[in-house]
Scaffold this motif. Structure first.
Motif, PDB file in Angstrom:
ATOM      1  N   PHE A   1      14.739  40.226  43.674  1.00 50.11           N
ATOM      2  CA  PHE A   1      15.730  40.667  42.709  1.00 50.11           C
ATOM      3  C   PHE A   1      15.275  40.483  41.263  1.00 50.11           C
ATOM      4  N   ARG A   2      14.045  40.020  41.035  1.00 51.64           N
ATOM      5  CA  ARG A   2      13.520  39.829  39.688  1.00 51.64           C
ATOM      6  C   ARG A   2      12.228  40.607  39.536  1.00 51.64           C
ATOM      7  N   LEU A   3      12.087  41.301  38.419  1.00 49.44           N
ATOM      8  CA  LEU A   3      10.869  42.049  38.149  1.00 49.44           C
ATOM      9  C   LEU A   3       9.804  41.120  37.593  1.00 49.44           C
ATOM     10  N   PRO A   4       8.561  41.289  37.996  1.00 50.80           N
ATOM     11  CA  PRO A   4       7.504  40.489  37.399  1.00 50.80           C
ATOM     12  C   PRO A   4       7.307  40.905  35.946  1.00 50.80           C
ATOM     13  N   PRO A   5       6.786  40.006  35.117  1.00 50.32           N
ATOM     14  CA  PRO A   5       6.612  40.356  33.717  1.00 50.32           C
ATOM     15  C   PRO A   5       5.550  41.429  33.551  1.00 50.32           C
ATOM     16  N   PRO A   6       5.692  42.297  32.537  1.00 50.70           N
ATOM     17  CA  PRO A   6       4.664  43.309  32.298  1.00 50.70           C
ATOM     18  C   PRO A   6       3.398  42.647  31.803  1.00 50.70           C
ATOM     19  N   PRO A   7       2.243  43.288  31.968  1.00 50.52           N
ATOM     20  CA  PRO A   7       1.004  42.683  31.502  1.00 50.52           C
ATOM     21  C   PRO A   7       1.041  42.492  29.991  1.00 50.52           C
ATOM     22  N   SER A   8       0.496  41.358  29.534  1.00 47.89           N
ATOM     23  CA  SER A   8       0.506  41.073  28.105  1.00 47.89           C
ATOM     24  C   SER A   8      -0.562  41.891  27.392  1.00 47.89           C
ATOM     25  N   GLU A   9      -0.566  41.821  26.070  1.00 49.32           N
ATOM     26  CA  GLU A   9      -1.511  42.573  25.245  1.00 49.32           C
ATOM     27  C   GLU A   9      -2.935  42.189  25.614  1.00 49.32           C
ATOM     28  N   GLY A  10      -3.771  43.146  25.865  1.00 53.75           N
ATOM     29  CA  GLY A  10      -5.172  42.871  26.196  1.00 53.75           C
ATOM     30  C   GLY A  10      -5.389  42.585  27.666  1.00 53.75           C
ATOM     31  N   GLU A  11      -4.330  42.532  28.451  1.00 54.38           N
ATOM     32  CA  GLU A  11      -4.470  42.252  29.876  1.00 54.38           C
ATOM     33  C   GLU A  11      -4.530  43.573  30.614  1.00 54.38           C
ATOM     34  N   GLY A  12      -5.305  43.643  31.639  1.00 49.41           N
ATOM     35  CA  GLY A  12      -5.397  44.875  32.417  1.00 49.41           C
ATOM     36  C   GLY A  12      -6.749  44.960  33.076  1.00 49.41           C
ATOM     37  N   ALA A  13      -6.912  45.943  33.914  1.00 51.35           N
ATOM     38  CA  ALA A  13      -8.166  46.095  34.626  1.00 51.35           C
ATOM     39  C   ALA A  13      -9.145  46.895  33.780  1.00 51.35           C
ATOM     40  N   GLN A  14     -10.410  46.522  33.851  1.00 50.29           N
ATOM     41  CA  GLN A  14     -11.450  47.285  33.172  1.00 50.29           C
ATOM     42  C   GLN A  14     -11.707  48.564  33.956  1.00 50.29           C
ATOM     43  N   ALA A  15     -12.460  49.449  33.354  1.00 47.52           N
ATOM     44  CA  ALA A  15     -12.775  50.693  34.030  1.00 47.52           C
ATOM     45  C   ALA A  15     -13.551  50.394  35.302  1.00 47.52           C
ATOM     46  N   GLY A  16     -13.065  50.890  36.425  1.00 47.32           N
ATOM     47  CA  GLY A  16     -13.742  50.681  37.693  1.00 47.32           C
ATOM     48  C   GLY A  16     -13.486  49.325  38.316  1.00 47.32           C
ATOM     49  N   GLU A  17     -12.803  48.436  37.638  1.00 51.59           N
ATOM     50  CA  GLU A  17     -12.561  47.092  38.164  1.00 51.59           C
ATOM     51  C   GLU A  17     -11.168  47.055  38.782  1.00 51.59           C
ATOM     52  N   MET A  18     -11.051  46.435  39.925  1.00 52.18           N
ATOM     53  CA  MET A  18      -9.758  46.292  40.567  1.00 52.18           C
ATOM     54  C   MET A  18      -8.981  45.181  39.885  1.00 52.18           C
ATOM     55  N   ALA A  19      -7.696  45.370  39.712  1.00 52.47           N
ATOM     56  CA  ALA A  19      -6.851  44.360  39.097  1.00 52.47           C
ATOM     57  C   ALA A  19      -6.634  43.219  40.089  1.00 52.47           C
ATOM     58  N   THR A  20      -6.540  42.002  39.565  1.00 52.62           N
ATOM     59  CA  THR A  20      -6.298  40.855  40.427  1.00 52.62           C
ATOM     60  C   THR A  20      -4.855  40.427  40.273  1.00 52.62           C
ATOM     61  N   GLY A  21      -4.323  39.801  41.303  1.00 51.90           N
ATOM     62  CA  GLY A  21      -2.953  39.323  41.257  1.00 51.90           C
ATOM     63  C   GLY A  21      -1.975  40.423  41.625  1.00 51.90           C
ATOM     64  N   PRO A  22      -0.687  40.089  41.589  1.00 50.69           N
ATOM     65  CA  PRO A  22       0.321  41.084  41.961  1.00 50.69           C
ATOM     66  C   PRO A  22       0.467  42.138  40.870  1.00 50.69           C
ATOM     67  N   MET A  23       0.565  43.378  41.306  1.00 49.46           N
ATOM     68  CA  MET A  23       0.730  44.498  40.376  1.00 49.46           C
ATOM     69  C   MET A  23       2.224  44.693  40.113  1.00 49.46           C
ATOM     70  N   PRO A  24       2.577  45.078  38.890  1.00 51.61           N
ATOM     71  CA  PRO A  24       3.984  45.373  38.614  1.00 51.61           C
ATOM     72  C   PRO A  24       4.437  46.588  39.424  1.00 51.61           C
ATOM     73  N   PRO A  25       5.718  46.673  39.724  1.00 55.18           N
ATOM     74  CA  PRO A  25       6.206  47.812  40.509  1.00 55.18           C
ATOM     75  C   PRO A  25       6.273  49.082  39.669  1.00 55.18           C
ATOM     76  N   GLY A  26       6.276  50.210  40.360  1.00 46.79           N
ATOM     77  CA  GLY A  26       6.447  51.498  39.709  1.00 46.79           C
ATOM     78  C   GLY A  26       5.243  51.936  38.902  1.00 46.79           C
ATOM     79  N   SER A  27       5.500  52.712  37.861  1.00 49.89           N
ATOM     80  CA  SER A  27       4.415  53.276  37.066  1.00 49.89           C
ATOM     81  C   SER A  27       3.663  52.221  36.273  1.00 49.89           C
ATOM     82  N   ARG A  28       4.259  51.081  36.013  1.00 52.84           N
ATOM     83  CA  ARG A  28       3.570  50.002  35.282  1.00 52.84           C
ATOM     84  C   ARG A  28       2.435  49.395  36.107  1.00 52.84           C
TER      85      ARG A  28
END
Length: 191
Positions: free
Chosen positions: A79-106
């Motif tokens: 019932f709670r959404l995970p926080p959106p990725p902070s500034e500068g956080e994210g996967a590099q080109a070709g790199e898989m993201a680690t940890g839980p991904m936010p739901p939906g288009s985020r």
């Protein structure tokens, strides 16, 4: 043989029914487990607060609600959404993201998206909607300025979608680059 009158039978039946109703109500109130544990609530006496220097002890503050989207057992609270990725956080080109991904288009990574189609909202309205699919073939209808996991959609044209992708280099510095995904021609259609 003992002769019992109707009034005595009625009285015994009434006592049994009354005792059954009390036991059922007692079980529903959780008193059966309290009796087994021997707590003061089970003995029918209210618990008195402890006295400190002639005054009652102050009540403990209620525990603060957990601000994390994880529960105490380590499971995600549905019932709670995970926080959106902070500034500068994210996967590099070709790199898989680690940890839980936010739901939906985020939770969409630009490099993994496939452009399936582009739709015009209306005849009078020049705005376009991009139909993008993730690796699991789930379709997303996205507009300009919609945020993604590692970027944002900057522009949608009738044949392509422009993204601003945030990329981290080896030194950890975040830079932005433009990524264009063009609509593939339909089978039998010339380029």
């Amino acid at each position: 043989m003992v002769n019992i009158g109707n009034t005595q039978i009625r009285k015994r039946v009434f006592d049994c029914v009354l005792l059954s109703a009390v036991l059922v109500a007692w079980g529903w109130a959780g008193m059966a487990s309290a009796v087994a544990a021997g707590t003061p609530a089970a003995k029918g006496k209210p618990k008195k607060p402890a006295k400190v220097a002639g005054k009652f002890a102050p009540k403990r503050p209620a525990a603060k609600a957990e601000t994390s989207f994880r529960s105490s057992e380590g499971l995600r609270d549905p019932f709670r959404l995970p926080p959106p990725p902070s500034e500068g956080e994210g996967a590099q080109a070709g790199e898989m993201a680690t940890g839980p991904m936010p739901p939906g288009s985020r939770g969409l990574i630009i490099d993994q998206l496939k452009l399936e189609g582009i739709v015009r909202q209306g005849k009078e309205n020049p705005k376009m909607i991009a139909v993008l699919a993730n690796p699991a073939n789930r379709a997303y209808f996205l507009h300009e300025n919609d945020p993604l996991y590692n970027g944002v959609i900057t522009k949608i044209t009738p044949d392509s979608v422009y993204f601003k992708e945030d990329v981290r280099d080896a030194a950890g510095k975040t830079t932005s680059r433009e990524v264009i995904k063009k609509l593939a021609p339909a089978p039998g259609e010339k380029k």
